[in-house]
Scaffold this motif. Structure first.
Motif, PDB file in Angstrom:
ATOM      1  N   PRO A 154      -3.963  -0.459 -12.424  1.00 14.35           N
ATOM      2  CA  PRO A 154      -5.381  -0.553 -12.764  1.00 14.35           C
ATOM      3  C   PRO A 154      -6.154   0.571 -12.068  1.00 14.35           C
ATOM      4  O   PRO A 154      -5.915   0.860 -10.886  1.00 14.35           O
ATOM      5  N   HIS A 155      -7.024   1.230 -12.809  1.00 21.56           N
ATOM      6  CA  HIS A 155      -7.736   2.395 -12.284  1.00 21.56           C
ATOM      7  C   HIS A 155      -8.458   2.091 -10.972  1.00 21.56           C
ATOM      8  O   HIS A 155      -8.468   2.916 -10.054  1.00 21.56           O
ATOM      9  N   HIS A 156      -9.035   0.918 -10.868  1.00 25.29           N
ATOM     10  CA  HIS A 156      -9.813   0.587  -9.672  1.00 25.29           C
ATOM     11  C   HIS A 156      -8.958   0.474  -8.412  1.00 25.29           C
ATOM     12  O   HIS A 156      -9.475   0.472  -7.298  1.00 25.29           O
ATOM     13  N   THR A 157      -7.628   0.400  -8.553  1.00 19.20           N
ATOM     14  CA  THR A 157      -6.769   0.305  -7.379  1.00 19.20           C
ATOM     15  C   THR A 157      -6.365   1.673  -6.824  1.00 19.20           C
ATOM     16  O   THR A 157      -5.782   1.744  -5.747  1.00 19.20           O
ATOM     17  N   LEU A 158      -6.676   2.741  -7.552  1.00 23.95           N
ATOM     18  CA  LEU A 158      -6.390   4.095  -7.081  1.00 23.95           C
ATOM     19  C   LEU A 158      -7.578   4.590  -6.265  1.00 23.95           C
ATOM     20  O   LEU A 158      -8.715   4.598  -6.736  1.00 23.95           O
ATOM     21  N   ARG A 159      -7.309   4.973  -5.047  1.00 21.65           N
ATOM     22  CA  ARG A 159      -8.360   5.495  -4.175  1.00 21.65           C
ATOM     23  C   ARG A 159      -8.003   6.932  -3.809  1.00 21.65           C
ATOM     24  O   ARG A 159      -6.999   7.174  -3.126  1.00 21.65           O
ATOM     25  N   VAL A 160      -8.806   7.881  -4.287  1.00 18.34           N
ATOM     26  CA  VAL A 160      -8.580   9.289  -3.971  1.00 18.34           C
ATOM     27  C   VAL A 160      -9.202   9.556  -2.606  1.00 18.34           C
ATOM     28  O   VAL A 160     -10.397   9.329  -2.401  1.00 18.34           O
ATOM     29  N   LEU A 161      -8.400  10.014  -1.660  1.00 14.71           N
ATOM     30  CA  LEU A 161      -8.831  10.203  -0.281  1.00 14.71           C
ATOM     31  C   LEU A 161      -9.312  11.624  -0.003  1.00 14.71           C
ATOM     32  O   LEU A 161     -10.151  11.831   0.866  1.00 14.71           O
ATOM     33  N   LEU A 175       0.848  -1.189   0.000  1.00 11.67           N
ATOM     34  CA  LEU A 175       0.000   0.000   0.000  1.00 11.67           C
ATOM     35  C   LEU A 175       0.884   1.241   0.000  1.00 11.67           C
ATOM     36  O   LEU A 175       1.764   1.384   0.851  1.00 11.67           O
ATOM     37  N   TYR A 176       0.640   2.116  -0.963  1.00  6.74           N
ATOM     38  CA  TYR A 176       1.358   3.373  -1.070  1.00  6.74           C
ATOM     39  C   TYR A 176       0.380   4.514  -0.858  1.00  6.74           C
ATOM     40  O   TYR A 176      -0.780   4.430  -1.260  1.00  6.74           O
ATOM     41  N   LYS A 177       0.870   5.596  -0.263  1.00  7.36           N
ATOM     42  CA  LYS A 177       0.067   6.800  -0.061  1.00  7.36           C
ATOM     43  C   LYS A 177       0.823   7.973  -0.638  1.00  7.36           C
ATOM     44  O   LYS A 177       2.053   8.002  -0.620  1.00  7.36           O
ATOM     45  N   GLY A 178       0.071   8.936  -1.142  1.00  2.04           N
ATOM     46  CA  GLY A 178       0.702  10.105  -1.707  1.00  2.04           C
ATOM     47  C   GLY A 178      -0.220  11.297  -1.695  1.00  2.04           C
ATOM     48  O   GLY A 178      -1.389  11.201  -1.307  1.00  2.04           O
ATOM     49  N   SER A 179       0.336  12.414  -2.144  1.00  6.17           N
ATOM     50  CA  SER A 179      -0.446  13.646  -2.184  1.00  6.17           C
ATOM     51  C   SER A 179       0.255  14.670  -3.053  1.00  6.17           C
ATOM     52  O   SER A 179       1.410  14.491  -3.448  1.00  6.17           O
ATOM     53  N   CYS A 180      -0.450  15.769  -3.268  1.00  2.17           N
ATOM     54  CA  CYS A 180       0.165  16.924  -3.898  1.00  2.17           C
ATOM     55  C   CYS A 180       1.043  17.607  -2.838  1.00  2.17           C
ATOM     56  O   CYS A 180       1.155  17.116  -1.708  1.00  2.17           O
ATOM     57  N   HIS A 181       1.635  18.719  -3.155  1.00  3.02           N
ATOM     58  CA  HIS A 181       2.537  19.397  -2.222  1.00  3.02           C
ATOM     59  C   HIS A 181       1.810  19.924  -0.987  1.00  3.02           C
ATOM     60  O   HIS A 181       2.278  19.767   0.136  1.00  3.02           O
ATOM     61  N   LYS A 226      -2.597   0.196  -4.195  1.00  3.97           N
ATOM     62  CA  LYS A 226      -1.845  -1.022  -3.943  1.00  3.97           C
ATOM     63  C   LYS A 226      -1.174  -1.447  -5.242  1.00  3.97           C
ATOM     64  O   LYS A 226      -1.810  -1.496  -6.292  1.00  3.97           O
ATOM     65  N   ALA A 227       0.111  -1.764  -5.140  1.00  2.00           N
ATOM     66  CA  ALA A 227       0.863  -2.195  -6.319  1.00  2.00           C
ATOM     67  C   ALA A 227       2.191  -2.790  -5.878  1.00  2.00           C
ATOM     68  O   ALA A 227       2.628  -2.583  -4.746  1.00  2.00           O
ATOM     69  N   GLU A 228       2.807  -3.500  -6.781  1.00  2.12           N
ATOM     70  CA  GLU A 228       4.176  -3.964  -6.619  1.00  2.12           C
ATOM     71  C   GLU A 228       5.010  -3.151  -7.601  1.00  2.12           C
ATOM     72  O   GLU A 228       5.010  -3.434  -8.792  1.00  2.12           O
ATOM     73  N   LEU A 229       5.664  -2.135  -7.114  1.00  2.00           N
ATOM     74  CA  LEU A 229       6.425  -1.244  -7.986  1.00  2.00           C
ATOM     75  C   LEU A 229       7.819  -1.805  -8.242  1.00  2.00           C
ATOM     76  O   LEU A 229       8.587  -2.018  -7.312  1.00  2.00           O
ATOM     77  N   THR A 230       8.101  -2.057  -9.502  1.00  2.00           N
ATOM     78  CA  THR A 230       9.427  -2.514  -9.888  1.00  2.00           C
ATOM     79  C   THR A 230      10.092  -1.540 -10.846  1.00  2.00           C
ATOM     80  O   THR A 230      11.294  -1.605 -11.059  1.00  2.00           O
ATOM     81  N   GLY A 231       9.301  -0.647 -11.422  1.00  2.00           N
ATOM     82  CA  GLY A 231       9.846   0.315 -12.362  1.00  2.00           C
ATOM     83  C   GLY A 231       8.883   1.455 -12.586  1.00  2.00           C
ATOM     84  O   GLY A 231       7.746   1.428 -12.126  1.00  2.00           O
TER      85      GLY A 231
END
Length: 115
Positions: free
Chosen positions: A42-49, A2-8, A17-22
């Protein structure tokens, strides 16, 4: 994972959720100007909080990709495939993902100018 992110400024926040290799470095006119490194999921794995009125949208050319940006700080955290039907994708700018060192991932070049 599980990864989380945001704008500045944090007004646009997301997780996926993903397995990031590149990552993908696209040379299209907008990605090259943004300096984005993208991971396709996949679009369905992106959850905008969080987004409210702060999540803007920009499209160009064939209008197939909705480039999302924060109207407050201007950062482009992700883009979305807007085609109808089939498998939709989201493209996360990994520079916006918390606790991820982009230098640890292999970069693949994509010729977006040719599309």
């Amino acid at each position: 994972m599980l990864y989380k992110g945001s704008c500045h400024c944090g007004k646009v926040a997301f997780e996926f959720k993903a397995e990031l290799t590149g990552t993908v470095r696209c040379n299209c006119s907008i990605c090259s100007r943004k300096g984005a490194l993208l991971c396709a999921i996949p679009h369905h794995t992106l959850r905008v909080l969080a987004w409210g009125d702060d999540l803007g949208i920009y499209t160009f050319g064939g209008h197939a990709i909705a480039h999302r940006f924060c109207r407050t700080c201007g950062i482009h955290p992700f883009a979305e495939d807007v085609r109808e039907g089939g498998e939709r994708s989201a493209y996360v700018n990994i520079h916006c993902v918390a606790d991820l060192d982009p230098s640890t991932l292999q970069v693949f070049d994509f010729d977006g100018r040719a599309v």
